[in-house]
Design an enzyme around this catalytic site. Structure first.
Site, PDB file in Angstrom:
ATOM      1  N   LYS A 126       1.004  -1.068   0.087  1.00  0.00           N
ATOM      2  CA  LYS A 126      -0.013   0.255  -0.055  1.00  0.00           C
ATOM      3  C   LYS A 126       0.913   1.226   0.106  1.00  0.00           C
ATOM      4  CE  LYS A 126      -1.834   1.465   4.209  1.00  0.00           C
ATOM      5  NZ  LYS A 126      -1.699   2.819   4.174  1.00  0.00           N
ATOM      6  N   ASN A 127       1.971   1.224   0.919  1.00  0.00           N
ATOM      7  CA  ASN A 127       2.631   2.349   1.128  1.00  0.00           C
ATOM      8  C   ASN A 127       3.683   2.577   0.088  1.00  0.00           C
ATOM      9  OD1 ASN A 127       1.228   2.982   3.172  1.00  0.00           O
ATOM     10  ND2 ASN A 127       2.729   2.282   4.803  1.00  0.00           N
ATOM     11  N   ARG A 180      -5.444  10.168   4.831  1.00  0.00           N
ATOM     12  CA  ARG A 180      -4.575  11.013   5.536  1.00  0.00           C
ATOM     13  C   ARG A 180      -3.311  11.453   4.479  1.00  0.00           C
ATOM     14  NH1 ARG A 180      -0.660  12.833   6.099  1.00  0.00           N
ATOM     15  NH2 ARG A 180       0.285  14.033   7.595  1.00  0.00           N
ATOM     16  N   CYS A 211      -5.086  12.238  12.329  1.00  0.00           N
ATOM     17  CA  CYS A 211      -6.062  10.900  11.921  1.00  0.00           C
ATOM     18  C   CYS A 211      -6.018  10.091  13.146  1.00  0.00           C
ATOM     19  CB  CYS A 211      -5.101  10.253  10.703  1.00  0.00           C
ATOM     20  SG  CYS A 211      -3.527   9.282  11.527  1.00  0.00           S
ATOM     21  N   ARG A 218      -1.080  14.692  12.459  1.00  0.00           N
ATOM     22  CA  ARG A 218      -0.238  14.175  11.244  1.00  0.00           C
ATOM     23  C   ARG A 218       0.231  15.541  10.829  1.00  0.00           C
ATOM     24  NH1 ARG A 218      -1.207   8.950   9.710  1.00  0.00           N
ATOM     25  NH2 ARG A 218       0.562   8.967   8.545  1.00  0.00           N
ATOM     26  N   PRO A 219       1.266  16.329  11.469  1.00  0.00           N
ATOM     27  CA  PRO A 219       1.706  17.537  10.923  1.00  0.00           C
ATOM     28  C   PRO A 219       2.402  17.389   9.658  1.00  0.00           C
ATOM     29  CG  PRO A 219       3.112  16.603  12.773  1.00  0.00           C
ATOM     30  CD  PRO A 219       1.802  15.792  12.634  1.00  0.00           C
ATOM     31  N   ILE A 220       2.357  18.574   8.866  1.00  0.00           N
ATOM     32  CA  ILE A 220       3.198  18.471   7.562  1.00  0.00           C
ATOM     33  C   ILE A 220       4.351  19.311   7.598  1.00  0.00           C
ATOM     34  CG2 ILE A 220       1.249  17.390   6.197  1.00  0.00           C
ATOM     35  CD1 ILE A 220       0.622  20.236   5.503  1.00  0.00           C
ATOM     36  N   ASP A 221       4.722  19.756   8.590  1.00  0.00           N
ATOM     37  CA  ASP A 221       5.778  20.863   8.944  1.00  0.00           C
ATOM     38  C   ASP A 221       7.032  20.745   8.124  1.00  0.00           C
ATOM     39  OD1 ASP A 221       5.600  19.021  10.791  1.00  0.00           O
ATOM     40  OD2 ASP A 221       7.406  20.131  11.726  1.00  0.00           O
ATOM     41  N   ASP A 247       4.249   0.358  12.114  1.00  0.00           N
ATOM     42  CA  ASP A 247       3.132  -0.361  11.626  1.00  0.00           C
ATOM     43  C   ASP A 247       2.816  -1.801  12.055  1.00  0.00           C
ATOM     44  OD1 ASP A 247       3.312   1.545   8.484  1.00  0.00           O
ATOM     45  OD2 ASP A 247       2.582   2.338  10.490  1.00  0.00           O
ATOM     46  N   ILE A 270       7.345   6.659  17.418  1.00  0.00           N
ATOM     47  CA  ILE A 270       6.698   7.485  16.075  1.00  0.00           C
ATOM     48  C   ILE A 270       5.481   8.318  16.039  1.00  0.00           C
ATOM     49  CG2 ILE A 270       6.313   7.224  13.505  1.00  0.00           C
ATOM     50  CD1 ILE A 270       9.214   6.344  14.255  1.00  0.00           C
ATOM     51  N   ARG A 309      -8.770  -0.745   4.573  1.00  0.00           N
ATOM     52  CA  ARG A 309      -7.936   0.556   4.046  1.00  0.00           C
ATOM     53  C   ARG A 309      -6.511  -0.244   3.640  1.00  0.00           C
ATOM     54  NH1 ARG A 309      -6.326   4.890   7.659  1.00  0.00           N
ATOM     55  NH2 ARG A 309      -4.809   5.060   5.909  1.00  0.00           N
TER      56      ARG A 309
HETATM   57  C1  EPZ Z   1       4.167   6.637   6.218  1.00  0.00           C
HETATM   58  O1  EPZ Z   1       3.425   7.676   6.693  1.00  0.00           O
HETATM   59  C2  EPZ Z   1       3.334   5.492   6.230  1.00  0.00           C
HETATM   60  N1  EPZ Z   1       2.174   5.861   5.195  1.00  0.00           N
HETATM   61  C3  EPZ Z   1       2.790   5.269   7.518  1.00  0.00           C
HETATM   62  O2  EPZ Z   1       1.842   3.862   7.419  1.00  0.00           O
HETATM   63  C4  EPZ Z   1       4.035   4.774   8.456  1.00  0.00           C
HETATM   64  O3  EPZ Z   1       3.444   4.529   9.670  1.00  0.00           O
HETATM   65  C5  EPZ Z   1       5.057   5.856   8.446  1.00  0.00           C
HETATM   66  O4  EPZ Z   1       5.339   6.289   7.029  1.00  0.00           O
HETATM   67  C6  EPZ Z   1       5.981   5.529   9.284  1.00  0.00           C
HETATM   68  O5  EPZ Z   1       6.756   4.389   8.471  1.00  0.00           O
HETATM   69  C7  EPZ Z   1       2.243   5.893   4.009  1.00  0.00           C
HETATM   70  O6  EPZ Z   1       3.533   5.518   3.161  1.00  0.00           O
HETATM   71  C8  EPZ Z   1       1.117   6.238   2.860  1.00  0.00           C
HETATM   72  P1  EPZ Z   1       6.303  10.089   8.517  1.00  0.00           P
HETATM   73  P2  EPZ Z   1       4.180   9.165   6.813  1.00  0.00           P
HETATM   74  O7  EPZ Z   1       6.302  11.370   7.639  1.00  0.00           O
HETATM   75  O8  EPZ Z   1       4.555   9.564   5.557  1.00  0.00           O
HETATM   76  C9  EPZ Z   1       6.175  13.054  12.145  1.00  0.00           C
HETATM   77  C10 EPZ Z   1       0.052   2.644   7.540  1.00  0.00           C
HETATM   78  O9  EPZ Z   1      -0.518   2.041   8.553  1.00  0.00           O
HETATM   79  N2  EPZ Z   1       5.996  14.034  11.085  1.00  0.00           N
HETATM   80  O10 EPZ Z   1       7.510   9.191   8.346  1.00  0.00           O
HETATM   81  O11 EPZ Z   1       2.934  10.136   7.319  1.00  0.00           O
HETATM   82  C11 EPZ Z   1       4.830  12.195  12.165  1.00  0.00           C
HETATM   83  O12 EPZ Z   1       3.753  12.999  12.847  1.00  0.00           O
HETATM   84  C12 EPZ Z   1       0.624   4.077   7.681  1.00  0.00           C
HETATM   85  O13 EPZ Z   1       0.139   2.183   6.483  1.00  0.00           O
HETATM   86  C13 EPZ Z   1       6.095  15.378  11.438  1.00  0.00           C
HETATM   87  O14 EPZ Z   1       6.231  15.747  12.600  1.00  0.00           O
HETATM   88  O15 EPZ Z   1       5.047   9.243   7.995  1.00  0.00           O
HETATM   89  C14 EPZ Z   1       5.071  10.860  12.709  1.00  0.00           C
HETATM   90  O16 EPZ Z   1       5.144  11.302  14.189  1.00  0.00           O
HETATM   91  C15 EPZ Z   1       0.245   4.774   8.840  1.00  0.00           C
HETATM   92  N3  EPZ Z   1       6.053  16.437  10.348  1.00  0.00           N
HETATM   93  C16 EPZ Z   1       6.544  10.589  12.135  1.00  0.00           C
HETATM   94  O17 EPZ Z   1       7.050  12.119  11.733  1.00  0.00           O
HETATM   95  C17 EPZ Z   1       5.884  16.128   9.207  1.00  0.00           C
HETATM   96  O18 EPZ Z   1       5.884  16.997   8.268  1.00  0.00           O
HETATM   97  C18 EPZ Z   1       6.636   9.799  11.063  1.00  0.00           C
HETATM   98  O19 EPZ Z   1       5.873  10.261   9.763  1.00  0.00           O
HETATM   99  C19 EPZ Z   1       5.679  14.693   8.813  1.00  0.00           C
HETATM  100  C20 EPZ Z   1       5.858  13.808   9.665  1.00  0.00           C
END
Ligand code: EPZ
Length: 417
Positions: A22-23, A92, A116, A121-124, A306, A328, A398
């Site tokens: 999926k990812n 999300r 979510c 789920r910040p995007i900073d 995950d 995480i 999902r």
């Molecule tokens: C990806 O999410 C996966 N989703 C997630 O899988 C997975 O848990 C995650 O990576 C970690 O491996 C997809 O690939 C679609 P991150 P992503 O950005 O990209 C923080 C599932 O169940 N963060 O590595 O959103 C965030 O809050 C899903 O299949 C910021 O602070 O993960 C988290 O604590 C769930 N600011 C950590 O970093 C940001 O701008 C990891 O997030 C972005 C992230």
């Protein structure tokens, strides 16, 4: 609203082919916007998150067909650079459209649902990286408006945290930027390598995925490509968890064992016997698992967040106490209160989860709280005595293709009602 009905007690054993990741398919679907032409993606899993991504592509003007496990995207007609709130809310991780939309249109307007089930789920990290590349980003009323400027250019970006999504967004956008973009402290997940391989098949020139140091030589002409999506390592860890709690024996086909090293070492500590081949794993669980003292989730190649819920579920009846530390996601442990309804003895203290092994679990009415939490309930229900009903199955759909069909083929007494 469908629900799953499970009668526990059977061993989960047999041969299972693992679905496409999926990812990996989600960012690769977004990346098809980078070209005006056709891409053919194989080994795509039938998931509601994939449907959501296809819906977004269609809204933007692409024509998309999805037959068996093949998705064909013709992005010739893409013209919308704004994704409406209603579509963004469905998934999300729609943030991964930001990079390709900016690459295609040099502007983007996306609205964010913010949190979510796993917490905020910040995007900073995404936004700061894009600003560093000279993109003007205005955040207002939960939406972001992005535009390239005359200052937009390739450069070296260092991420404060190896964010998977941010790494993917920068890779996709940087393909359209002349010059050399470098991402330091990039995420190392295998899905990043899959995206790199797909982009390079489209004519990009990227290397270093998996190393934490990624180099993109952008500005090259890109064209349509064919690609086979890699197997889903989290789904593989889920079915192994189901075999683990029921003392079963699995032959997993179409997997990449090296993607699961951290997970396999935990199962071995719990007493499982594992043999790895080029594209298969043979997995045999003991009658009763041993406890695993400490599991800590980390960015890849560490233990994946995950897999936290499904491994926790498999350890509920282990001999002794197991501890899982989640580093995480803030609300990753939401699912444990539902596991307690089945008789689990679990205590949570912020990001630490202590699982005291119990003799038996008993079927109950429970509801999924998120995707992987829902999968954990399925694992625990298979190891419980009696009947379990699981509501909110849409969370599980999902990320798992026909979970009841697969588990039934492995001896599980499970049906969707
Ligand atoms: C990806 O999410 C996966 N989703 C997630 O899988 C997975 O848990 C995650 O990576 C970690 O491996 C997809 O690939 C679609 P991150 P992503 O950005 O990209 C923080 C599932 O169940 N963060 O590595 O959103 C965030 O809050 C899903 O299949 C910021 O602070 O993960 C988290 O604590 C769930 N600011 C950590 O970093 C940001 O701008 C990891 O997030 C972005 C992230």
């Amino acid at each position: 609203m469908s629900r799953l009905h499970i009668v526990g007690g059977n061993k989960i054993s047999g041969e299972v082919k693992i679905q496409g990741a999926k990812n990996s398919v989600l960012p690769i679907l977004a990346a098809t916007l980078l070209i005006k032409g056709k891409c053919v993606l194989r080994n795509c899993p039938k998931l509601s998150d994939v449907e959501s991504a296809v819906e977004i592509l269609r809204y933007m003007g692409c024509t998309v067909t999805f037959e068996d496990d093949v998705i064909i995207v013709d992005s010739q007609g893409a013209k919308n650079y704004d994704i409406p709130d209603i579509l963004m809310r469905k998934m999300r991780s729609s943030i991964m459209f930001l990079g390709p939309v900016m690459g295609r249109f040099q502007k983007a307007r996306l609205c964010f649902p913010g949190g979510c089930e796993l917490g905020p789920r910040p995007i900073d990290i995404h936004i700061n990286a894009f600003r560093e590349m000279g993109i003007k980003v205005i955040e207002r009323h939960g939406c972001i408006n992005c535009n390239t400027t005359e200052k937009t250019s390739s450069r070296e970006i260092t991420l404060p945290f190896p964010s998977v999504g941010a790494t993917e967004n920068i890779m996709m956008f940087a393909c359209t930027l002349k010059g050399k973009t470098v991402i330091e402290n990039a995420a190392k997940e295998p899905e990043i390598e899959d995206l790199q391989n797909f982009l390079n098949k489209m004519g990009a020139k990227i290397h270093g995925a998996g190393s934490g140091h990624i180099v993109i030589y952008g500005g090259r002409e890109l064209f349509g490509a064919e690609y086979k999506i890699m197997p889903d390592r989290i789904v593989a860890s889920t079915y192994m968890s189901a075999a683990a709690i029921t003392g079963g024996e699995l032959y997993l086909k179409d997997v990449v064992p090296s993607h699961l090293s951290a997970v396999l070492s935990i199962f071995e500590k719990a007493g499982c016997h594992i043999k790895k081949g080029r594209d298969y794993i043979y997995f045999k669980a003991p009658e009763k698992l041993k406890n695993v003292k400490t599991i800590m989730t980390m960015p890849y190649p560490g233990f994946p967040t995950d897999s936290n819920p499904v491994i926790a579920a498999s350890l509920i009846k282990a001999k002794g106490t197991s501890v899982i530390i989640e580093t995480i996601f803030q609300n990753r442990f939401k699912y444990t209160s539902e596991l307690s309804r089945l008789g689990a003895n679990i205590k949570i203290d912020s990001r630490v989860c202590v699982i005291e092994g119990v003799e038996k679990l008993y079927g109950a009415k429970v509801e999924a709280t998120d995707l992987r939490g829902g999968a954990a309930l399925v694992v625990a229900a298979l190891g419980a005595e009696g009947e379990t009903y699981i509501d909110n199955v849409f969370y599980i759909d999902r990320g798992y293709e026909n979970i009841e069909k697969v588990l039934k083929s492995l001896g599980g007494q499970i049906e969707r009602i």
